[in-house]
Structures are given as structure tokens and as C-alpha cells.
Motif scaffolding. Sequence first.
Motif, short mmCIF file in Angstrom:
data_model
loop_
_atom_site.label_atom_id
_atom_site.label_comp_id
_atom_site.label_asym_id
_atom_site.label_seq_id
_atom_site.Cartn_x
_atom_site.Cartn_y
_atom_site.Cartn_z
N LEU A 83 58.30 48.78 58.70
CA LEU A 83 59.06 48.25 59.83
C LEU A 83 59.95 47.08 59.43
CD1 LEU A 83 56.22 48.49 62.48
CD2 LEU A 83 58.41 49.70 62.61
N ILE A 84 59.45 46.19 58.61
CA ILE A 84 60.26 45.02 58.26
C ILE A 84 61.41 45.38 57.33
CG2 ILE A 84 58.34 43.42 58.59
CD1 ILE A 84 57.99 43.27 55.61
N GLU A 85 61.34 46.55 56.71
CA GLU A 85 62.43 46.99 55.84
C GLU A 85 63.60 47.59 56.62
OE1 GLU A 85 60.60 49.62 53.06
OE2 GLU A 85 59.61 48.00 51.93
N GLU A 86 63.38 47.88 57.90
CA GLU A 86 64.47 48.41 58.73
C GLU A 86 65.43 47.29 59.11
OE1 GLU A 86 62.72 52.29 61.02
OE2 GLU A 86 62.29 50.36 61.94
N PRO A 87 66.69 47.62 59.40
CA PRO A 87 67.65 46.58 59.82
C PRO A 87 67.23 45.94 61.14
CG PRO A 87 68.76 48.64 59.24
CD PRO A 87 67.30 48.95 59.30
N THR A 88 67.62 44.70 61.35
CA THR A 88 67.33 44.01 62.60
C THR A 88 68.53 44.11 63.54
OG1 THR A 88 68.13 41.91 61.70
CG2 THR A 88 65.78 42.38 61.47
N GLY A 89 68.35 43.66 64.78
CA GLY A 89 69.43 43.66 65.75
C GLY A 89 69.48 44.91 66.59
N LEU A 90 70.59 45.06 67.32
CA LEU A 90 70.75 46.19 68.22
C LEU A 90 70.71 47.50 67.44
CD1 LEU A 90 71.34 46.93 71.22
CD2 LEU A 90 73.76 46.95 70.60
N VAL A 91 69.90 48.44 67.91
CA VAL A 91 69.70 49.70 67.20
C VAL A 91 70.73 50.73 67.67
CG1 VAL A 91 68.07 51.58 66.77
CG2 VAL A 91 67.23 49.23 66.99
#
Length: 392
Positions: A83-91
Amino acid sequence: MFRISFIATLKSTIRALLASIALYTLFLSSLTIPLIQNQVIYLNRGFLRNQVSPFKLSTPDGETLHAWHILPLELYRRHEQELIEEPTGLVPDITDRLGFKLLRDDPSSLLVLYFHGAAGTLGSGWRPPSYRAMSAGAPRRTHVLAIDYRGFGASSGVPSEEGLLVDSVALAEWAMQEAGIPPSRIVLFAQSLGTAVSIALAQHMATRADPVLFSGMVLVAPFADVELLTATYRVAGTIPILDLIARFPRLLAWLNTFVLSKWPSKDTLAEFVRSCEKLPAAAPKYHVTIIHAEDDYDIPWSHSEQLFWHAANATLPDGIGFDELEREKAAARSLRRERGWVVERRTKQGVIREEIMKYGLHDRIMSYPVVSSAVMRAFENSFRPYLDDTPT
């Protein structure tokens, strides 16, 4: 002397005004910075990285709603590194996210559709702690989906009674169709204004040609209808809106004719219960929990008394009077010592439960164990097999 004093005061006032304008301009300018934009719009502080996935949800009438998918803590822990490897912000596409797949692909996942109150956004006030309370009873399975209604936060449009119902239906349809969660694994949670939205949604779905009943509905600090609310509501629990005018019923009734959004929750809840009572014996059972704090100074707990009465009245062919029901409740209620009391009314088709707490105010109560317990009890109504959530 007076002239000198007046000029000095005027200069001080102008300086203060200019300083306020400068600060406000600085604030608006700061909103052009992406990092600050994210903090204002998403407000998902207090969560772990990517525990919250913000995304956009479209409505049938062309509005775009800001939504959150919140992962339960234990499930997050088990998949933290991914999960932490995914990009942050609006999906851009929520269906590509691991969190969505964990919700969709687990046949034991549970889902709370969350409808917040009138002030702020889905990330403000006591709402983040209350999201955690939703999954406290099943921290591996209970996901939360929350939206800002049209005209709130980063959502488009203008709020209206009809519009907010469209928003709630769009969320429910997305949960059932896109995420593939059946209504037996969905509980509606709502507070304040959200209770009116939730009740309207439940009634709308239950009266379709092919009725849809969710596992349950938890209503915290509800109001009976807008007319009664205008007579009792106090801003910040202290400033009465129409307290003086409420002493003149005819004048108050005349003023209420100008109110466009009526939100007749007590009548809509009664219609919902009446509709459910007419369903075949094999149909899913309804489950309604009403929770209110006695020290709620925004919306008095007498509103919950009205809601419970109208719901209970709808279970009987000849109805029941308010005073008669109060006598029954006094004899049947279960005391929680200094914490308040509970009363239930059961029929072959469902349960109506009222929990009145001594303390909790208008918002804080959302994060209390009584809410976590109510959510789990609502899931037990139709999805008992997967509620053993002991961590391993």
C-alpha cells in the motif's frame, strides 16, 4: 482632542482591515500550492499512508462527488508494504488500487456507507475518529466509503434535498455494482443531516420494484424533520435560531413554508418500516438503531424519541400513541447505569433500537464504542458468519 482621538482610531481600524485583507489574500494564494491543496481538500491527516484513497464519484445527473475509501487497520497492516508503494493523492481510477481489490475480492468484506452531517467536509471535525470506530469491531473486514455531498468540499453542484438523495443512491449503486458488495454486507451509518439522507436512501431502495434492504442502518443524533429542527436547533449548542418565534406556532409554521428542504425523516422512516413489514416472511430483515446523547445541545434527543415513536407506530396496524409507547419503554428499557439506557422493539420483519447516552454531545459520540457496537450489531442482522475477526 476628540478629532485627534477619532483619527487615531480610524487609522487603527484601517490598518486592522488592511492586515485582515492581506492575510486572507495570503491564504488564498497558498491554496495554489499543491501540497497545501491536498491538506485542505483531502484532510486525511491521522491516517496511515494510503489508508485513505480519495477518488471521484459521478452521479447520474452529471455531478462529481469527492469520496474516500478507508481501509480497516488490521487489513492495512497485513498489506502495508504494498500500500505505501502506491502513489498518494487523488486516485485517477480507484479500481486499480489494492485497497479496492481487497474490498471487492474478499467475500467476507463488510462495508459501511458513511453520510456525514451538515458542517465541514468528510475529513473535518470528529469524522476521522469516527471512521476508525466503524471498523473497530472487525478491523480486518470493515471498509468505509464516505462522500462529500454536492456543494460540499471538493464536490461539484449545489445541495438540495433531491440532489443529496441522488448522491446517496449513486454511492450505494457504486458499492453494489462496481465494488460488487451485496446489500447484506452493507450498513448505512449517518449523523445529523446524514441521518435524513440515510433514511431517504433506505426508503428509496426498499420501495423499488425489486426491493433492496441493507444489513442495517445506524442513525446518530438524528432530527425528526426540518420544521421541528428549526424550533429546537441551537448554533454551537448555545445560540437559538428561532427560539422566540417557536413560541408562536402559527408564525413558525408560516416561516417553514419558505423552507425548500423539508427532510421529513420521521415520516420517511415510518414509510420505510411499513414497507418492510409488508414484505414476505423470507425477505431480508430490517435493522434500525437510533443513538443520541442527552447532552447534545445542537439537536435535542427528543428528536430521537419522535423518530422511534414513528417507526414503532408503523409496525402496528392500529398504531400506538406516544404516551402509551413511553410507558412501554419505561417498563422494557435496559439501563446502562450512568451511561444511559436502551430499548428495542422487535417484529417478525425487523428490529428498531433506541440508545440514549448520558454524554457524547453532538459529534464526539460518533467515535464512542456504542457506535462501533451498533455497527457490528447491524451486520449481525444478515451477515453473522464472518464476524469472528480475531487477529492472527
